[in-house]
Design a protein around this motif. Structure first.
Motif, short mmCIF file in Angstrom:
data_model
loop_
_atom_site.label_atom_id
_atom_site.label_comp_id
_atom_site.label_asym_id
_atom_site.label_seq_id
_atom_site.Cartn_x
_atom_site.Cartn_y
_atom_site.Cartn_z
N HIS A 140 -60.47 -92.84 92.14
CA HIS A 140 -61.20 -92.02 91.17
C HIS A 140 -60.63 -92.17 89.76
O HIS A 140 -59.41 -92.30 89.58
CB HIS A 140 -61.19 -90.55 91.60
N HIS A 190 -60.48 -85.09 100.74
CA HIS A 190 -60.84 -84.75 99.36
C HIS A 190 -62.07 -83.83 99.32
O HIS A 190 -63.14 -84.23 98.89
CB HIS A 190 -61.11 -86.04 98.59
N GLY A 191 -61.90 -82.58 99.80
CA GLY A 191 -62.99 -81.62 99.70
C GLY A 191 -63.28 -80.88 100.99
O GLY A 191 -62.97 -81.36 102.09
N VAL A 231 -68.84 -82.64 101.06
CA VAL A 231 -68.45 -83.37 99.85
C VAL A 231 -67.29 -84.33 100.10
O VAL A 231 -67.15 -85.34 99.42
CB VAL A 231 -68.11 -82.38 98.70
N ALA A 232 -66.47 -84.06 101.12
CA ALA A 232 -65.34 -84.95 101.43
C ALA A 232 -65.82 -86.36 101.77
O ALA A 232 -65.15 -87.35 101.45
CB ALA A 232 -64.52 -84.38 102.58
N MET A 284 -66.55 -88.17 98.56
CA MET A 284 -65.37 -88.46 97.74
C MET A 284 -64.57 -89.64 98.27
O MET A 284 -63.76 -90.21 97.54
CB MET A 284 -64.47 -87.22 97.65
N ASP A 327 -55.21 -85.60 96.16
CA ASP A 327 -56.37 -84.71 96.14
C ASP A 327 -56.78 -84.40 97.57
O ASP A 327 -57.40 -85.22 98.26
CB ASP A 327 -57.54 -85.39 95.40
N GLN A 386 -64.11 -78.59 91.17
CA GLN A 386 -65.47 -78.42 91.71
C GLN A 386 -66.45 -79.22 90.87
O GLN A 386 -66.31 -79.27 89.65
CB GLN A 386 -65.90 -76.96 91.65
N ASN A 424 -65.26 -76.73 96.89
CA ASN A 424 -64.10 -77.29 96.18
C ASN A 424 -63.74 -78.69 96.67
O ASN A 424 -63.87 -79.01 97.86
CB ASN A 424 -62.88 -76.39 96.38
N LEU A 425 -63.25 -79.50 95.74
CA LEU A 425 -62.84 -80.87 96.04
C LEU A 425 -61.37 -80.95 96.45
O LEU A 425 -60.94 -81.92 97.07
CB LEU A 425 -63.05 -81.76 94.81
N HIS A 457 -63.62 -80.34 85.34
CA HIS A 457 -64.10 -79.72 86.57
C HIS A 457 -62.99 -78.98 87.33
O HIS A 457 -63.18 -78.58 88.48
CB HIS A 457 -64.81 -80.74 87.48
#
Length: 256
Positions: free
Chosen positions: A71, A131-132, A136-137, A140, A161, A188, A194-195, A223
């Motif tokens: 990232h 990561h989340g 969302v993980a 990511m 992360d 976020q 949440n990430l 973020h």
């Protein structure tokens, strides 16, 4: 003697008498990247703060680099340019090795989850990171934490992360790292959960940590809503403030 320099966001420099290890170099100018959230948090270009003044002098001493994932707030174009220009040896996840080599990086070592390898006269192990929370993980992608044991130094866990997982718990309970660098900005996007760790899991991490926690990944990317001041207030409410250092950008923590 061990010096940990907080640069910005997740970018730190770990300095021993022998080695100077750069972690997750986001080295670009303030505002060079677009906002990562537009609605949930104020839409400011990233990074939201400049590099500390001392950064370039420290970078001249760097002998090695660890990269946790791809990232751009962990490895940006300026970070890539620095690593290529100075031919800095890089350690990364085996899942990122091909992409990093394609960008021109000198990847000399790659790790799988729970894999131990020799590292700078000591040992490094790849630690799973997620990561989340929830769906969302998957978006990511792959992330790698590191557990590091260097000669005559306290052991270091770089969480990267991640949310609080069984893997994180195992490292804290079984490995008993003496220094724990925790991504603490409660990041976020406009959508999804949440990430990285929410405040409840940050508290859980600190409570279960056997050693010093160094909180970073705050106040540099738009973020990440959790501020240093707010985190300190939460820690005080839970009687945990003595277990945690919250360095400002440019601050050095010395560990004997």
């Amino acid at each position: 003697m061990l010096h940990i320099h907080q640069i910005r966001n997740a970018t730190i420099i770990i300095e021993t008498e022998k080695d100077v290890i750069l972690v997750d170099p986001m080295l670009g100018n303030q505002g060079i990247m677009p906002p990562f959230t537009l609605f949930r948090h104020k839409a400011r270009k990233n990074p939201t703060v400049p590099l500390p003044q001392k950064t370039h002098a420290l970078l001249k001493k760097v002998t090695h680099c660890l990269i946790t994932h791809q990232h751009p707030d962990h490895i940006d174009n300026a970070g890539v340019e620095f690593l290529i220009k100075n031919n800095i040896p890089v350690t990364s996840s085996v899942k990122d090795e091909k992409a990093f080599k394609k960008r021109g990086l000198n990847v000399v070592q790659s790790l799988k989850y729970w894999e131990k390898q020799p590292f700078l006269g000591g040992e490094i192990e790849g630690i799973p990171a997620k990561h989340g929370y929830g769906f969302v993980a998957k978006l990511m992608g792959n992330v790698l934490g590191f557990h590091i044991k260097l000669p005559n130094q306290k052991s270091i866990y770089l969480s990267s992360d991640t949310i609080y997982t069984n893997a994180v718990h195992k490292v804290l309970e079984e490995y008993k790292p003496e220094i724990n660098v925790l991504a603490s900005g409660a990041a976020q996007f406009d959508l999804f959960k949440n990430l990285i760790m929410n405040t409840d899991d940050i508290i859980k991490f600190v409570k279960n940590s056997p050693g010093l926690v160094i909180a970073n990944h705050m106040e540099a990317i738009n973020h990440c809503p959790l501020t240093r001041k707010k985190l300190k207030e939460i820690l005080i409410l839970n009687n945990l403030e003595k277990k945690v250092a919250i360095p400002k950008d440019g601050e050095q923590i010395t560990i004997k």
